[in-house]
Design a protein around this motif. Sequence first.
Motif, PDB file in Angstrom:
ATOM      1  N   ILE A 147       0.920   2.663   9.496  1.00  0.00           N
ATOM      2  CA  ILE A 147       1.507   3.943   9.894  1.00  0.00           C
ATOM      3  C   ILE A 147       0.908   5.090   9.078  1.00  0.00           C
ATOM      4  CG2 ILE A 147       3.497   3.932   8.337  1.00  0.00           C
ATOM      5  CD1 ILE A 147       5.176   4.483  10.922  1.00  0.00           C
ATOM      6  N   GLU A 148       0.287   4.767   7.936  1.00  0.00           N
ATOM      7  CA  GLU A 148      -0.318   5.796   7.081  1.00  0.00           C
ATOM      8  C   GLU A 148      -1.848   5.708   7.095  1.00  0.00           C
ATOM      9  OE1 GLU A 148       1.377   8.040   4.941  1.00  0.00           O
ATOM     10  OE2 GLU A 148       3.024   6.971   3.995  1.00  0.00           O
ATOM     11  N   ARG A 157      10.128   6.822   4.300  1.00  0.00           N
ATOM     12  CA  ARG A 157      10.493   6.321   5.634  1.00  0.00           C
ATOM     13  C   ARG A 157       9.516   5.235   6.082  1.00  0.00           C
ATOM     14  NH1 ARG A 157      15.542   7.344   5.731  1.00  0.00           N
ATOM     15  NH2 ARG A 157      16.021   9.553   5.591  1.00  0.00           N
ATOM     16  N   ALA A 158       8.239   5.458   5.786  1.00  0.00           N
ATOM     17  CA  ALA A 158       7.231   4.464   6.169  1.00  0.00           C
ATOM     18  C   ALA A 158       7.515   3.154   5.444  1.00  0.00           C
ATOM     19  CB  ALA A 158       5.831   4.960   5.823  1.00  0.00           C
ATOM     20  N   TYR A 159       7.933   3.266   4.188  1.00  0.00           N
ATOM     21  CA  TYR A 159       8.270   2.062   3.418  1.00  0.00           C
ATOM     22  C   TYR A 159       9.432   1.341   4.079  1.00  0.00           C
ATOM     23  CZ  TYR A 159       9.004  -0.835  -0.725  1.00  0.00           C
ATOM     24  OH  TYR A 159       9.123  -1.893  -1.579  1.00  0.00           O
ATOM     25  N   SER A 160      10.462   2.113   4.413  1.00  0.00           N
ATOM     26  CA  SER A 160      11.668   1.450   4.904  1.00  0.00           C
ATOM     27  C   SER A 160      11.449   0.854   6.296  1.00  0.00           C
ATOM     28  CB  SER A 160      12.871   2.389   4.818  1.00  0.00           C
ATOM     29  OG  SER A 160      13.076   3.055   6.007  1.00  0.00           O
ATOM     30  N   SER A 206       0.833  -1.203   0.000  1.00  0.00           N
ATOM     31  CA  SER A 206       0.000   0.000   0.000  1.00  0.00           C
ATOM     32  C   SER A 206       0.871   1.256   0.000  1.00  0.00           C
ATOM     33  CB  SER A 206      -0.982  -0.015   1.172  1.00  0.00           C
ATOM     34  OG  SER A 206      -0.342  -0.376   2.352  1.00  0.00           O
ATOM     35  N   ILE A 207       1.995   1.194   0.705  1.00  0.00           N
ATOM     36  CA  ILE A 207       2.849   2.383   0.744  1.00  0.00           C
ATOM     37  C   ILE A 207       3.511   2.605  -0.625  1.00  0.00           C
ATOM     38  CG2 ILE A 207       4.876   3.408   1.845  1.00  0.00           C
ATOM     39  CD1 ILE A 207       3.943   1.921   4.406  1.00  0.00           C
ATOM     40  N   GLN A 208       3.844   1.501  -1.291  1.00  0.00           N
ATOM     41  CA  GLN A 208       4.397   1.621  -2.650  1.00  0.00           C
ATOM     42  C   GLN A 208       3.388   2.313  -3.572  1.00  0.00           C
ATOM     43  OE1 GLN A 208       7.453   0.698  -4.279  1.00  0.00           O
ATOM     44  NE2 GLN A 208       6.392   1.956  -5.761  1.00  0.00           N
ATOM     45  N   LYS A 209       2.104   1.929  -3.427  1.00  0.00           N
ATOM     46  CA  LYS A 209       1.072   2.543  -4.281  1.00  0.00           C
ATOM     47  C   LYS A 209       0.969   4.033  -3.984  1.00  0.00           C
ATOM     48  CE  LYS A 209      -1.793  -1.431  -5.253  1.00  0.00           C
ATOM     49  NZ  LYS A 209      -2.271  -2.322  -4.197  1.00  0.00           N
ATOM     50  N   LYS A 210       1.107   4.385  -2.697  1.00  0.00           N
ATOM     51  CA  LYS A 210       1.052   5.804  -2.354  1.00  0.00           C
ATOM     52  C   LYS A 210       2.207   6.540  -3.025  1.00  0.00           C
ATOM     53  CE  LYS A 210       0.728   9.231   1.173  1.00  0.00           C
ATOM     54  NZ  LYS A 210       0.871   9.616   2.566  1.00  0.00           N
ATOM     55  N   MET A 235       6.454  12.586   0.212  1.00  0.00           N
ATOM     56  CA  MET A 235       7.362  11.596  -0.367  1.00  0.00           C
ATOM     57  C   MET A 235       8.374  11.130   0.681  1.00  0.00           C
ATOM     58  SD  MET A 235       9.356  11.857  -3.936  1.00  0.00           S
ATOM     59  CE  MET A 235      10.918  12.485  -3.404  1.00  0.00           C
ATOM     60  N   LEU A 236       8.896  12.081   1.442  1.00  0.00           N
ATOM     61  CA  LEU A 236       9.868  11.723   2.491  1.00  0.00           C
ATOM     62  C   LEU A 236       9.212  10.805   3.516  1.00  0.00           C
ATOM     63  CD1 LEU A 236      11.717  15.093   3.193  1.00  0.00           C
ATOM     64  CD2 LEU A 236      12.485  13.144   1.852  1.00  0.00           C
ATOM     65  N   ILE A 237       7.995  11.196   3.954  1.00  0.00           N
ATOM     66  CA  ILE A 237       7.296  10.399   4.960  1.00  0.00           C
ATOM     67  C   ILE A 237       7.043   8.993   4.413  1.00  0.00           C
ATOM     68  CG2 ILE A 237       5.117  10.182   6.244  1.00  0.00           C
ATOM     69  CD1 ILE A 237       4.972  13.269   6.213  1.00  0.00           C
TER      70      ILE A 237
END
Lengths: 260, 252
Positions: free
Chosen positions: B29-30, A236-239, A14-18, A231-233
């Motif tokens: 987290i999002e 970081r959320a991805y990592s 989901s974070i990748q899609k964001k 993008m930064l957030i």
Amino acid sequence: MNRILQTGRTGLDSIQKKMDIIAHNIANAQTDGYKNLDVHFGDLIYDRLANRGIPQTDEARGKPVEMGTGSRIKSLTHNFAQGILRETSRPLDLAIQGEGFFGIQNESGDIFLTRNGAFSLDGSGRLVDSLGNRIVMDMFVPNAQMSEGDISIDERGTITVTNEAGQSIEIGRILIFDVADKSTLHGIGDTYFSPESQDDIFIMDNDQAGTIRQGFLENSSVDLVKELTEMLITQRAYSINTKSIQAADDMWGMVNQLRR
Amino acid sequence: MIRGLYTSAMGMIVQEKKQANVSQNLANIETPSFKQQELIASASHRMNVLNRANDPAGRRLSSIGSMYFGTSIDDLYTDYEQGVLEETSKPLDFAIEGEGFFTVLLPNGSQAYTRDGSFRLNQNGELVTRDGYPILDINGQTILLGTDDVTADANGVIQTPDNRYYSLRIVSFENMQQLQRMGDNLYVIEDGAPQAATGYSIKQGYIEASNVNPLEELVKLIEITRNFESNQKAIQAMDETLGKAVNEVGKL
């Protein structure tokens, strides 16, 4: 262990899609009439801890201990906040200040909505957009021919053409459309928005519709600073989610090492 | 010896579940209005240890004290701390500042609760969640707005341009830990009734972000991994000792 890996994977997905959406927004930071996409996350279903060999106290067995299974992207919606108007001085560049959309009709008669008012005249003197699709208007003079240079369009979209003899004739009015809930509109490319059904579209009353500004275009509503911060957030959320996958992998490795 | 193996294995299973919970928090987290949860473990299998030595008569066993053999999952605690409010400028986005939940009508007629106030209108013009579940007003009715051109005040009263007023039903619970999650940012409650919330304020054009604290979660992640490793080492050590007992005791 498998559960942790799957949960982490849903997070990465989901974070990748964001991240993809942010890239799309940034790529369209200069697209006139573009409305930035917002991503909305939701948590996935919860699973009650059963008595499957999991040590639990009697209190925990008595009440539901529910473990989550990750996250997903629930919806993508366009944010229809007003973009900044930019003066171009081209007589057929129109921008809407306030609520509403221009209606663009394709050959099969369906109406799409757009905030991109970079219009021009086609070979037969009709108002079309940059892709050659007709703008929906109310014609006072049927089949009126227009020519650039003598056209003036007022705040309500009324088109006045001054002919060679110096006479001003009102030939038609550009209509402003809206739908009840803009978040149901979906982008179909080329800054066109399509409603869920053609019945949702209605013509706005003068007192609610925004005003039309001739010689202006509406900039993309993308706020670069906001997108870059997001993008930064997101990065970081991805990592941090890769960390939970890594930890699960390490733990599984330790299980395999139990018996050397 | 054998008991020790199971004690450590129990530790590993519990740590694994704790890790799954950390990974759930991190995956969300999002997620707007997501509340981080923590799995609480406690010592289990308390046993009294008795001294059988020094008791020639064998009548009375003296107690040495108690010992715990293993750990168990005790509780799942949800941290309902306020998340940061993020501006979206969308007219149908609402955030609750303070305690409270929006009331949502589920397709089966029961009610669910959410703090995720990112709403939209459905085909009938009713205010619904992103998944299409209607939001209820203070009288338990759906909210037929018909337009997204609305304003809301801090009490959750929505005003339409043609001067219709709808008051959002904001509820709270005596014990919020009784709420159960059903996914899609929704909560349900089995025993316990909602009561009208007080001391909240509604912000239009904002949504509440997840309250997951990445620092806290990463520290937990490290702690859990190491704890898991310690248990693994203990099992290995016991395995070695067992190996010695089996193979070397009695060797001449």
